[in-house]
Design a protein around this motif. Structure first.
Motif, PDB file in Angstrom:
ATOM      1  N   ASP A 109     -15.468 -12.298  -7.631  1.00 47.31           N
ATOM      2  CA  ASP A 109     -15.032 -12.544  -6.253  1.00 47.31           C
ATOM      3  C   ASP A 109     -15.492 -13.906  -5.763  1.00 47.31           C
ATOM      4  N   VAL A 110     -16.782 -14.183  -5.911  1.00 45.71           N
ATOM      5  CA  VAL A 110     -17.341 -15.429  -5.385  1.00 45.71           C
ATOM      6  C   VAL A 110     -16.814 -16.632  -6.164  1.00 45.71           C
ATOM      7  N   ALA A 111     -16.705 -16.501  -7.488  1.00 48.60           N
ATOM      8  CA  ALA A 111     -16.206 -17.616  -8.296  1.00 48.60           C
ATOM      9  C   ALA A 111     -14.760 -17.944  -7.940  1.00 48.60           C
ATOM     10  N   THR A 112     -13.935 -16.919  -7.726  1.00 51.12           N
ATOM     11  CA  THR A 112     -12.544 -17.164  -7.345  1.00 51.12           C
ATOM     12  C   THR A 112     -12.454 -17.836  -5.985  1.00 51.12           C
ATOM     13  N   GLY A 113     -13.231 -17.361  -5.028  1.00 55.43           N
ATOM     14  CA  GLY A 113     -13.230 -17.985  -3.703  1.00 55.43           C
ATOM     15  C   GLY A 113     -13.706 -19.422  -3.751  1.00 55.43           C
ATOM     16  N   LEU A 114     -14.740 -19.690  -4.545  1.00 60.18           N
ATOM     17  CA  LEU A 114     -15.241 -21.066  -4.673  1.00 60.18           C
ATOM     18  C   LEU A 114     -14.200 -21.963  -5.319  1.00 60.18           C
ATOM     19  N   LEU A 115     -13.507 -21.470  -6.346  1.00 61.63           N
ATOM     20  CA  LEU A 115     -12.480 -22.274  -7.017  1.00 61.63           C
ATOM     21  C   LEU A 115     -11.344 -22.626  -6.057  1.00 61.63           C
ATOM     22  N   LEU A 116     -10.888 -21.656  -5.274  1.00 61.59           N
ATOM     23  CA  LEU A 116      -9.830 -21.924  -4.312  1.00 61.59           C
ATOM     24  C   LEU A 116     -10.302 -22.902  -3.235  1.00 61.59           C
ATOM     25  N   ALA A 117     -11.532 -22.761  -2.791  1.00 63.17           N
ATOM     26  CA  ALA A 117     -12.061 -23.684  -1.785  1.00 63.17           C
ATOM     27  C   ALA A 117     -12.157 -25.100  -2.331  1.00 63.17           C
ATOM     28  N   LEU A 118     -12.551 -25.233  -3.580  1.00 63.05           N
ATOM     29  CA  LEU A 118     -12.621 -26.568  -4.182  1.00 63.05           C
ATOM     30  C   LEU A 118     -11.238 -27.200  -4.292  1.00 63.05           C
ATOM     31  N   CYS A 119     -10.236 -26.392  -4.584  1.00 67.96           N
ATOM     32  CA  CYS A 119      -8.868 -26.930  -4.641  1.00 67.96           C
ATOM     33  C   CYS A 119      -8.441 -27.474  -3.283  1.00 67.96           C
ATOM     34  N   LEU A 120      -8.713 -26.728  -2.224  1.00 65.94           N
ATOM     35  CA  LEU A 120      -8.350 -27.198  -0.890  1.00 65.94           C
ATOM     36  C   LEU A 120      -9.193 -28.399  -0.485  1.00 65.94           C
TER      37      LEU A 120
END
Length: 323
Positions: A109-120
């Motif tokens: 969960d946290v890794a996916t959220g961090l990856l999406l945040a880094l993309c934005l």
């Protein structure tokens, strides 16, 4: 002349100042509300808490000591239920599945959220649209999410298997929720998809709060994105990531609705959680004995409290080490 007499002759301005508050001298603050006013405002919340939280907890603890097959004449059995549950293989399997959910799935969960945040944060194209699209699953109910992913995982016409067959990977197509080896992992992916948007928003706010001087200094030193992420961004975001992990951990210790709608604990108990097993023993199996599931609930209540306390102590120790 004695000391008391000298103190009596001192002018009022020279009298020693009193540093203790008026409340300690028995004087009432005129601006403070009365006990009657406080209780009038607190009573509704206290009554709701007592009736909907405190009483069910106390009643569960009490029911765990009785055999309640005959509700009119409950039979006291003491700790017999607590002894029996440790030889219940289904309960032990449910504990194992729930602990896997609670400790492993939050990393996803946290890794996916961090990856999406880094993309934005990096400014990918259509960032405004992607921010809304990635956050939308958070607003959906578990019923909608479960039905949607039941369609995606369908063996014959599900989107996942159709994509695999289109890529020539027919051997990878399978009944994702019908096999014991993949069912639990499939549910974790579904849960991560639903909550990725929430973690993304929190991580994105933490990224924008990072000091720009540090990031600019790293760029001047020709630090690449991978090195910057590993040595600067993630260490500075550690408190945020730990908080997200703890929130996800607590939520998954009581997971029920997603599992019940998609698999109901199957196949072969591979996705059974403690919550679904308690529900089955209490209501779905028509055993009419709330004593045994109450004992399971009490044991799991203690386990959750202990796990939350351990995580709290670990988090507090990590904070001390940082400073």
């Amino acid at each position: 002349m004695s000391a008391p007499a000298d103190a009596a002759r001192l002018p009022a301005a020279a009298a020693p100042r009193r540093w203790w508050p008026a409340a300690r001298r028995g004087e009432r603050d005129p601006g403070a509300p009365s006990w009657l006013t406080l209780m009038a405002f607190l009573a509704p919340a206290l009554l709701l808490y007592a009736g909907l939280t405190a009483y069910p907890v106390v009643r569960t603890f009490a029911d765990s000591l009785y055999d309640l097959e005959n509700m009119d004449a409950p039979r006291f059995v003491g700790l017999a239920h607590f002894v029996a549950i440790w030889s219940d293989e289904t309960f032990l399997r449910a504990i194992r599945n729930t602990l896997v959910w609670s400790f492993v799935a939050p990393f996803l969960d946290v890794a996916t959220g961090l990856l999406l945040a880094l993309c934005l944060y990096a400014g990918v194209p259509f960032a405004r649209f992607l921010r809304i699209a990635w956050f939308t699953p958070v607003l959906l109910s578990y019923v909608v999410v479960s039905i949607l992913w039941l369609w995606i995982y369908n063996y014959d016409w599900g989107a996942l298997n159709l994509a695999l067959r289109a890529l020539g990977l027919d051997g990878w197509a399978r009944a994702w929720l019908g096999e014991s080896s993949t069912a639990l992992a499939a549910l974790m992916v579904t849960h991560a998809w639903k909550w990725a948007g929430f973690n993304m928003v929190v991580c994105l706010a933490a990224l924008h709060a990072l000091p720009s001087e540090v990031l600019e200094a790293a760029e001047l030193d020709h630090c690449g994105w991978a090195a910057k992420l590993r040595h600067i961004i993630i260490p500075m975001m550690r408190p945020t990531l730990l908080n997200l992990y703890i929130l996800a951990f607590i939520g998954k210790m009581k997971v029920f609705d997603l599992v019940w709608i998609m698999t109901q604990g199957g196949p072969m108990w591979s996705t059974e959680t403690v919550s679904t097993y308690v529900y089955k023993r209490a209501f779905a199996w028509n055993t009419f004995d709330l004593g045994y599931p109450s004992a399971i609930a009490v044991v799991w209540f203690i386990i959750v409290l202990a796990a939350a306390a351990v995580l709290h102590l670990a988090f507090r120790q990590r904070e001390k080490l940082e400073y």
